[in-house]
Structure formats: C-alpha cells, structure tokens
Design a protein around this motif. Structure first.
Motif, PDB file in Angstrom:
ATOM      1  N   SER A  49      19.799 -40.942  16.235  1.00  0.00           N
ATOM      2  CA  SER A  49      18.709 -41.807  15.759  1.00  0.00           C
ATOM      3  C   SER A  49      17.476 -41.032  15.297  1.00  0.00           C
ATOM      4  N   LEU A  50      17.517 -39.704  15.368  1.00  0.00           N
ATOM      5  CA  LEU A  50      16.316 -38.908  15.065  1.00  0.00           C
ATOM      6  C   LEU A  50      16.532 -38.123  13.772  1.00  0.00           C
ATOM      7  N   LEU A  51      15.557 -38.229  12.889  1.00  0.00           N
ATOM      8  CA  LEU A  51      15.632 -37.588  11.579  1.00  0.00           C
ATOM      9  C   LEU A  51      14.399 -36.714  11.410  1.00  0.00           C
ATOM     10  N   GLU A  52      14.596 -35.416  11.158  1.00  0.00           N
ATOM     11  CA  GLU A  52      13.434 -34.572  10.848  1.00  0.00           C
ATOM     12  C   GLU A  52      13.577 -34.096   9.416  1.00  0.00           C
ATOM     13  N   VAL A  53      12.526 -34.295   8.636  1.00  0.00           N
ATOM     14  CA  VAL A  53      12.549 -33.943   7.221  1.00  0.00           C
ATOM     15  C   VAL A  53      11.497 -32.868   6.953  1.00  0.00           C
ATOM     16  N   GLN A  63      24.724 -43.883  23.808  1.00  0.00           N
ATOM     17  CA  GLN A  63      25.212 -42.535  23.525  1.00  0.00           C
ATOM     18  C   GLN A  63      25.136 -42.235  22.035  1.00  0.00           C
ATOM     19  N   ALA A  64      25.519 -43.205  21.218  1.00  0.00           N
ATOM     20  CA  ALA A  64      25.532 -42.984  19.766  1.00  0.00           C
ATOM     21  C   ALA A  64      24.125 -42.714  19.247  1.00  0.00           C
ATOM     22  N   LEU A  65      23.125 -43.289  19.897  1.00  0.00           N
ATOM     23  CA  LEU A  65      21.752 -43.152  19.410  1.00  0.00           C
ATOM     24  C   LEU A  65      21.035 -41.950  19.998  1.00  0.00           C
ATOM     25  N   LYS A  66      21.510 -41.441  21.119  1.00  0.00           N
ATOM     26  CA  LYS A  66      20.741 -40.386  21.804  1.00  0.00           C
ATOM     27  C   LYS A  66      20.839 -39.051  21.076  1.00  0.00           C
ATOM     28  N   PRO A  67      19.672 -38.440  20.759  1.00  0.00           N
ATOM     29  CA  PRO A  67      19.702 -37.144  20.076  1.00  0.00           C
ATOM     30  C   PRO A  67      20.503 -36.118  20.879  1.00  0.00           C
ATOM     31  N   GLY A  68      21.256 -35.271  20.174  1.00  0.00           N
ATOM     32  CA  GLY A  68      22.135 -34.318  20.833  1.00  0.00           C
ATOM     33  C   GLY A  68      21.663 -32.875  20.761  1.00  0.00           C
ATOM     34  N   ALA A  89      12.835 -27.013  -5.717  1.00  0.00           N
ATOM     35  CA  ALA A  89      12.161 -27.873  -4.733  1.00  0.00           C
ATOM     36  C   ALA A  89      13.147 -28.123  -3.599  1.00  0.00           C
ATOM     37  N   THR A  90      12.741 -27.769  -2.378  1.00  0.00           N
ATOM     38  CA  THR A  90      13.706 -27.854  -1.274  1.00  0.00           C
ATOM     39  C   THR A  90      13.455 -29.058  -0.377  1.00  0.00           C
ATOM     40  N   LEU A  91      14.549 -29.535   0.164  1.00  0.00           N
ATOM     41  CA  LEU A  91      14.519 -30.641   1.121  1.00  0.00           C
ATOM     42  C   LEU A  91      15.512 -30.264   2.214  1.00  0.00           C
ATOM     43  N   ARG A  92      15.027 -30.166   3.442  1.00  0.00           N
ATOM     44  CA  ARG A  92      15.900 -29.795   4.561  1.00  0.00           C
ATOM     45  C   ARG A  92      15.810 -30.910   5.586  1.00  0.00           C
ATOM     46  N   ILE A  93      16.951 -31.446   5.938  1.00  0.00           N
ATOM     47  CA  ILE A  93      16.962 -32.641   6.790  1.00  0.00           C
ATOM     48  C   ILE A  93      17.834 -32.399   8.005  1.00  0.00           C
ATOM     49  N   PHE A  94      17.305 -32.741   9.156  1.00  0.00           N
ATOM     50  CA  PHE A  94      18.069 -32.662  10.397  1.00  0.00           C
ATOM     51  C   PHE A  94      18.370 -34.070  10.861  1.00  0.00           C
ATOM     52  N   VAL A  95      19.648 -34.390  10.887  1.00  0.00           N
ATOM     53  CA  VAL A  95      20.070 -35.711  11.353  1.00  0.00           C
ATOM     54  C   VAL A  95      20.603 -35.511  12.767  1.00  0.00           C
ATOM     55  N   GLY A 149      27.166 -37.020  10.097  1.00  0.00           N
ATOM     56  CA  GLY A 149      26.013 -37.899  10.134  1.00  0.00           C
ATOM     57  C   GLY A 149      25.365 -37.933  11.493  1.00  0.00           C
ATOM     58  N   ARG A 150      26.156 -37.732  12.541  1.00  0.00           N
ATOM     59  CA  ARG A 150      25.533 -37.832  13.852  1.00  0.00           C
ATOM     60  C   ARG A 150      24.728 -36.587  14.200  1.00  0.00           C
ATOM     61  N   GLN A 151      25.304 -35.404  13.987  1.00  0.00           N
ATOM     62  CA  GLN A 151      24.562 -34.160  14.246  1.00  0.00           C
ATOM     63  C   GLN A 151      24.790 -33.209  13.076  1.00  0.00           C
ATOM     64  N   THR A 152      23.876 -33.261  12.116  1.00  0.00           N
ATOM     65  CA  THR A 152      24.048 -32.419  10.928  1.00  0.00           C
ATOM     66  C   THR A 152      22.718 -31.853  10.457  1.00  0.00           C
ATOM     67  N   GLU A 153      22.851 -30.769   9.731  1.00  0.00           N
ATOM     68  CA  GLU A 153      21.714 -30.228   8.992  1.00  0.00           C
ATOM     69  C   GLU A 153      22.090 -30.258   7.520  1.00  0.00           C
TER      70      GLU A 153
END
Ligand code: FRU
Length: 571
Positions: free
Chosen positions: A510-514, A5-10, A501-507, A409-413
């Motif tokens: 276990s899945l990270l989109e940068v 559960q902790a690892l599954k993307p939400g 310079a922008t950096l947008r990260i979706f946490v 950290g689990r579900q953040t932008e």
C-alpha cells in the motif's frame, strides 16, 4: 487476515503489530550498526502512550527487531515516551534524548519534560537494553514564553565552542518555535533563545488563542483543547556543506493530507549579541546563536505526500540520512483519523517509515535533493523488465510486459528515464508530460506524472524550465483516498539540463514512494486498491511537445526488510 498482509509494506520499516508513528533517535554506533527507534503503541493499532520500538541493521535495508528500548513506566513518562533523538557522546557512548509525558489523567494536559537514556551495556553492538538516567528529567523548564504542555521532540545535539546545543519543538506566545538549549555536559541545560520560529521563517501564526478554560499551573495560554495555536513538532537542524544549515519542522496546523506538512528552509547559523525582538515574540536579552533563513525565502516541502515528523542523522561515512513517518490515509479520512473510524484501524498494524533517504544540497536550485541510500539496491532480486530506448506512442501508453511474476506490483522498484526521440528535436519551450501507470487486474489504476516545460535540445539532452510531480489516486480504487498529491519541483533558475527526465518509483504493497528528476521532487502516497494479491501491470507514457519520448526502463522485484527465516538478520 489476507487483506492486512496484502497491504502491509514489506521492505519499509514497520512494527510487527500495533501502531507506529515518528522515527526517533537514529544513529550508527562505533561497530557500524544502524539503530532506528520509533513511536510505537504495541497494545493497539491506534495511537496510545508510546514506547520506543527498536530495529537494527548493518546496511539500512535488512532489519532485525529488538525488544522495545523505552517503555512509559516512570512518574515523568507514564503517559508516553514521546519523540526524540540520539547522540554519540565523546567516548562513543550513545545517548537517547526524548520527551517524557505525564499528568494527563490528573490535570488534563500533557506535562512534557526532556529525559535521557543510555545502554545497559555499551559494548554490546546490538544495544538491546536501555536504562533511563537517574537524574531525569533533565529539562523541566520550558522556554521563557512557552509552556510544559507544548514542549517536545529534542533534536540531536551539536557541539560548538565547548557547549552542546539542541532545539526543542515549542509553542511560545502562540507561535510555533524551535527553542534553543545549551549544556556543558548533556546533563544541565539552559534555555538559550529561539533557534527559529514561525515569525523568523516568515509565517504568520495560526490565529488567536482561545482564552484559557482549564488554566493549570505551568499551562500557557494556548494549550487548551480547541486552541488554534499549534506548536512546531519534530524540528530538526543540521549543517550541510560548509556554511549551510538546514532547519526542518513539522506543521500540525495544516490539514495533513494532501498538503505538505514537513517543511525545511536553508540558512546559516548566526550569533546574536544582546537584545532582539522578532515579530510578536517578546524580546529577551540573549547572547546566543540563531538560525537565519538567509539562503531561501520560502519554506520548501520535504515530500508532498503522506509523511510527517521526518528527521535525519549522520552516518559514520558522513552522509545525512532522513527517515519520516508514513501514515495511513484512507478514503474519506486523513491521517490516523479518530480511532475506530479509519479503515486501516482494522488491519492490526498502522504506519511505516520512509526508505532511508540520503539528503544532499543543491545550491543551484536552493533545495535539498533526496534519494534512497545506495544500499537499497541490495534489495533488488529478480529483474522483471529491462529495455532501452523504447519509443513511446505519442498518443497513448506502452505496457511493459511483466506478467511473468504473480507478485509483480507488491514489492517492486521501477526506474524509468525519458528522453526526446532522436528525430524529435524542436525549438523553444515545449510542454512535456511523462509518467507511469500502475494498474491492477481489477481495472483500477494509479497514475504518476511529471509535467512541465522543457527545451528539447538537438543532441538529445533536455533543459527543463519548470516541472511538477503528481500522484493521481482518483482511480486507484478500494479504500484509497482519492486526492491527488504532488507539487512543483525546485529547479535551478537557468533550468535543469539532463540527458533524460527520471522517475523512480518504489511500490511496497500500500506504500508508494516517488522520486522525480533524480530526487528533486518527492511524493509518498498510500493506496489500498482491491486486488492487491493479483498481478499488476506497469505502463509508461510520455511526449515532449509533439515529439515522442523514448524510455529506458527497469523493474525489479524487491526483497523484504524483515526476514522471518533469519532470527539475527543484523549481526
Ligand atoms: C508527532 C508527535 C510528536 C510527539 C509524538 C507522540 O507525530 O505528535 O510531537 O513526540 O508524535 O507520539
């Protein structure tokens, strides 16, 4: 299990359980509902004769699960309903276009044919039930130098001069190709040449074919287990802008991680009359269209991370939206590895889709820009952090104080814009490095960096001459693959002039989109650190030459894609 559960993307599209791979057949119907299908093995969390899973949404961010749309249950698809696409026919009826696979246990090769399906009730906006066409399979003729053993993944068709056109991933004479087919009625299809091939985009083929050991009727030279020639899987092609066409393919001949595997090239559609000969591809008398990579010489990467089989669709308001399969990749193992050897085999689920990304064309950099669709902001809930013009220490990092949320950290932008501090203007090109560090309470961390060179202009704007984006997982810990993922960001020849310079990260667990520099560079990574349940810390760092950076940063907690409390989340 808590770890699963902790690892599954939400807030990404995932399957309820079992194995997920490619996105398939996305479209928006006349009622405005988005339909996304995906390769799904509901029977086990490892690849196996795929179904088409189905989810629907009215905004591309809140999704509802539907029963499987297509099941491997006919004589031409009992080994799998493989990947494909969708179209809206002229009367608005959706049609699914997929590859039916059979024959494996009998003949030891997969026989691949193309088939279609339509809704049982086209006036139901939820399109719950689908029926396969009685005239399936509708294409059982491989391209002239191809084979039914490597012939799959038809692209959403387009109409030109009264004919439908599609391209199908193929292997012809040991070259990966996108075979072009045409049809007057979406029923009867003819081979119509090669839309593109490894040769036409300037790539060598992978090597020699192994001599056929298991020659079977309809099996070409390169189809045996152990052959080194690889087809192009999951092609996609579409017009973007007035004259520009994009051609995208998935290259299974590359080591799947950390190197990019989904490539695209920009070009035009040209009409060829008469004979042609291209590289090692035999010449055939053809009178048809062909993709020409005239606008770009080198293929570019869709994403430097763990994605494959990406494809696009057009929304009814004219946007081009991409989804890609985000695969699991854990320590000591790439992609799905062999069943039973991957840490993630034990979680009960594997695989996710990327966030839906709007694709736009930037002719100054001759590249595609991708950003999450604007609807994604609907998922933002608590604003955990929001500060402007925070000056960063030039030799260290600044921690954002986010401890108020235990789920942080689990579900953040995370959105951060880095500028040169007011007193920091300098002449000439300066090296710069900016970034974000995500750390768990257990002392492990993942570092995301954009670095390169920039001229820092006096009024506070930047001209970035060159840059790259990297996700360093060497200290991520737990079951994480330690390879760094990333690569150069395509920029205009005159440099990229931006205020920051922008950096947008979706946490997302276990899945990270940068997304770096406003979507010009993209890295999708998987991390499986210990302590996922604990609170995380976010810190930012950066400097432009000797000058400190200032940062505007916002962090939001994100909602979920599937709300268990809302049975009919969509409509
Ligand atoms: C790509 C792919 C496709 C095929 C599907 C089968 O990941 O191999 O070529 O249609 O997956 O699941």
């Amino acid at each position: 299990a808590p770890e699963a559960q902790a690892l599954k993307p939400g807030y990404h599209i995932t399957a309820a359980m079992g194995w997920m791979n490619d996105p398939n057949g996305m479209f928006q119907n006349k009622a405005g509902i988005y339909h996304v299908f995906y390769q799904w093995n509901p029977e086990a969390p490892i690849w196996g004769a795929p179904y088409w899973g189905h989810v629907i949404s009215k905004d591309m961010v809140h999704w509802e699960r539907m029963p499987p749309a297509l099941v491997p249950d006919t004589d031409y698809d009992y080994d799998g309903v493989f990947s494909g696409s969708a179209n809206l026919l002229e009367d608005g009826t959706p049609i699914l276009f997929y590859t039916g696979v059979s024959n494996f246990s009998e003949l030891k090769y997969y026989k691949q044919v193309q088939a279609t399906a339509v809704p049982v009730n086209a006036s139901d906006p939820r399109l719950k039930l689908w029926k396969k066409s009685p005239s399936n399979p509708i294409i059982s003729q491989p391209p002239p130098d191809g084979t039914l053993a490597q012939f799959r993944d038809p692209v959403s068709a387009w109409k030109q001069d009264g004919l439908w056109y599609t391209v199908i991933g193929s292997l012809e004479s040991c070259f990966g190709t996108a075979a072009l087919y045409s049809s007057p009625d979406f029923q009867t299809w003819q081979p119509a040449g090669q839309w593109a091939s490894q040769a036409s985009v300037g790539q060598a083929n992978a090597g020699q074919c192994v001599a056929p050991a298991l020659a079977q009727p309809g099996v070409g030279q390169c189809d045996q287990v152990g052959a080194v020639c690889r087809m192009w899987e999951c092609p996609d092609t579409f017009q973007l802008g007035n004259d520009t066409w994009v051609f995208k393919w998935s290259d299974q001949s590359k080591t799947r991680d950390p190197f990019a595997m989904d490539w695209y090239i920009l070009g035009t559609s040209a009409t060829f009359l008469g004979n042609r000969s291209q590289g090692n591809i035999s010449s055939r008398g053809e009178d048809t269209s062909r993709f020409q990579s005239t606008l770009q010489n080198t293929p570019q990467s869709v994403d430097y991370g763990s994605i494959y089989a990406s494809k696009t669709f057009a929304t009814s308001d004219g946007r081009r939206v991409l989804l890609g399969w985000v695969f699991e990749t854990s320590a000591g193992c790439v992609e799905q590895c062999s069943a039973g050897t991957n840490f993630t085999d034990s979680l009960g689920w594997q695989g996710a889709q990327t966030l839906p990304r709007e694709v736009t064309l930037d002719m100054d950099s001759r590249a595609l820009i991708m950003n999450p669709v604007q609807e994604l902001t609907l998922l933002r809930s608590t604003l955990l952090y929001n500060k402007s013009a925070v000056t960063l220490p030039s030799n260290g990092s600044q921690e954002l104080n986010l401890t108020q949320s235990s789920s942080m950290g689990r579900q953040t932008e995370i959105m951060a814009a880095f500028a040169v501090a007011a007193n920091g203007s300098q002449g000439g090109q300066q090296p710069f490095s900016i970034g974000i560090q995500l750390s768990t309470g257990q002392g492990t961390f993942t570092q995301i960096t954009v670095n390169g060179t920039a001229a820092a202009i006096a009024n506070g704007s930047l001209n970035i001459a060159q840059a790259g984006v990297y996700v360093d997982r060497s200290k991520s810990g737990g079951h994480t693959n330690t390879t760094t993922q990333g690569g150069p960001i395509p920029l205009p020849a005159s440099g990229l002039s931006v205020p920051a310079a922008t950096l947008r990260i979706f946490v997302d667990h276990s899945l990270l989109e940068v997304y770096a520099l406003d979507g010009r560079g993209r890295v999708t990574s998987r991390i499986y650190p210990a302590g996922m349940e604990d609170s995380w810390n976010v810190s930012v760092f950066g400097a432009f030459g000797a000058a400190p950076a200032t940062v505007d940063a916002s962090v939001w907690e994100m909602g979920s894609a599937f709300d268990p409390k809302q049975a009919k989340a969509c409509c």
